[in-house]
Design a protein around this motif. Structure first.
Motif, PDB file in Angstrom:
ATOM      1  N   TYR A 131      -5.754  -3.892  -5.166  1.00 40.56           N
ATOM      2  CA  TYR A 131      -5.832  -2.886  -5.912  1.00 40.56           C
ATOM      3  C   TYR A 131      -7.380  -2.033  -5.841  1.00 40.56           C
ATOM      4  O   TYR A 131      -7.426  -0.829  -5.843  1.00 40.56           O
ATOM      5  CB  TYR A 131      -5.507  -3.258  -7.468  1.00 40.56           C
ATOM      6  N   ARG A 183      -8.967  -2.104  -3.077  1.00 43.84           N
ATOM      7  CA  ARG A 183      -8.905  -1.137  -1.732  1.00 43.84           C
ATOM      8  C   ARG A 183      -8.060   0.165  -1.961  1.00 43.84           C
ATOM      9  O   ARG A 183      -8.433   1.036  -1.381  1.00 43.84           O
ATOM     10  CB  ARG A 183      -8.234  -1.971  -0.866  1.00 43.84           C
ATOM     11  N   HIS A 184      -7.212   0.315  -3.063  1.00 46.15           N
ATOM     12  CA  HIS A 184      -6.579   1.459  -3.389  1.00 46.15           C
ATOM     13  C   HIS A 184      -7.064   2.324  -4.614  1.00 46.15           C
ATOM     14  O   HIS A 184      -6.502   3.152  -5.126  1.00 46.15           O
ATOM     15  CB  HIS A 184      -5.218   1.019  -3.650  1.00 46.15           C
ATOM     16  N   GLY A 241       0.628  -1.209  -0.073  1.00 46.04           N
ATOM     17  CA  GLY A 241      -0.033  -0.094  -0.110  1.00 46.04           C
ATOM     18  C   GLY A 241       0.922   1.048   0.000  1.00 46.04           C
ATOM     19  O   GLY A 241       0.623   2.221  -0.597  1.00 46.04           O
ATOM     20  N   ARG A 243      -7.452   3.750 -12.013  1.00 45.64           N
ATOM     21  CA  ARG A 243      -7.629   4.538 -10.808  1.00 45.64           C
ATOM     22  C   ARG A 243      -8.864   5.282 -11.137  1.00 45.64           C
ATOM     23  O   ARG A 243      -8.916   6.213 -11.903  1.00 45.64           O
ATOM     24  CB  ARG A 243      -6.602   5.247 -10.348  1.00 45.64           C
ATOM     25  N   GLU A 283       0.733   4.058  -2.910  1.00 48.57           N
ATOM     26  CA  GLU A 283       0.240   5.282  -2.614  1.00 48.57           C
ATOM     27  C   GLU A 283       1.601   6.158  -3.012  1.00 48.57           C
ATOM     28  O   GLU A 283       1.259   7.459  -3.553  1.00 48.57           O
ATOM     29  CB  GLU A 283       0.068   5.316  -1.331  1.00 48.57           C
TER      30      GLU A 283
END
Length: 148
Positions: free
Chosen positions: A121, A123-124, A93, A147, A97
């Motif tokens: 992925y 979760r991000h 993570g 994203r 980030e």
């Protein structure tokens, strides 16, 4: 803790790549010839020694021990691996980030059957774009995640 990779990291990068790929991909591909024949630490390390410019695109998580790496090319994450022994500690993570903040990464490809990676992925903030392709030389699908 996240820094550019350098030549001193090659052995550790190769070790992480080989063992993590074996752990994550052997159950999907069932290709022991590749997993234990072609995929060797020395061979992977030699590829980096032969092409050290690739290190310019790799960042490592290093808290005294290199525990993970992320390979970034433009707005795409090409690879993200964390040593099996350090999974679940938030390293992946932090690397992701970092890539988002420092390089505004927007996409990556993940195997459709790699459910742990897809959940990570998600979760991000990376979602299935509906675009897919076959992993080279296989019938396994790679999903393009973007994203949101």
């Amino acid at each position: 803790m996240i820094r550019p990779a350098n030549k001193k990291d090659i052995s550790r990068i190769a070790e992480i790549l080989v063992f993590t790929k074996r752990m994550n991909f052997r159950p999907i591909f069932h290709d022991d010839q590749f997993s234990f024949g072609e995929l060797q630490v020395l061979r992977v390390a030699q590829a980096y020694l032969d092409h050290p410019e690739i290190l310019n695109l790799i960042w490592v998580f290093d808290d005294g021990i290199v525990k993970g790496l992320i390979h970034i090319a433009g707005e795409e994450v090409k690879q993200l691996y964390v040593d099996h022994f350090f999974e679940g500690e938030g390293i992946g993570g932090k690397l992701l980030e970092f890539a988002i903040e420092a390089f505004d990464v927007r996409c990556l490809w993940a195997l459709e059957k790699n459910h742990r990676a897809l959940a990570f992925y998600d979760r991000h903030g990376f979602r299935d774009s509906g675009i897919w392709q076959y992993e080279e030389g296989t019938t396994e699908r790679l999903l393009k995640l973007v994203r949101q």
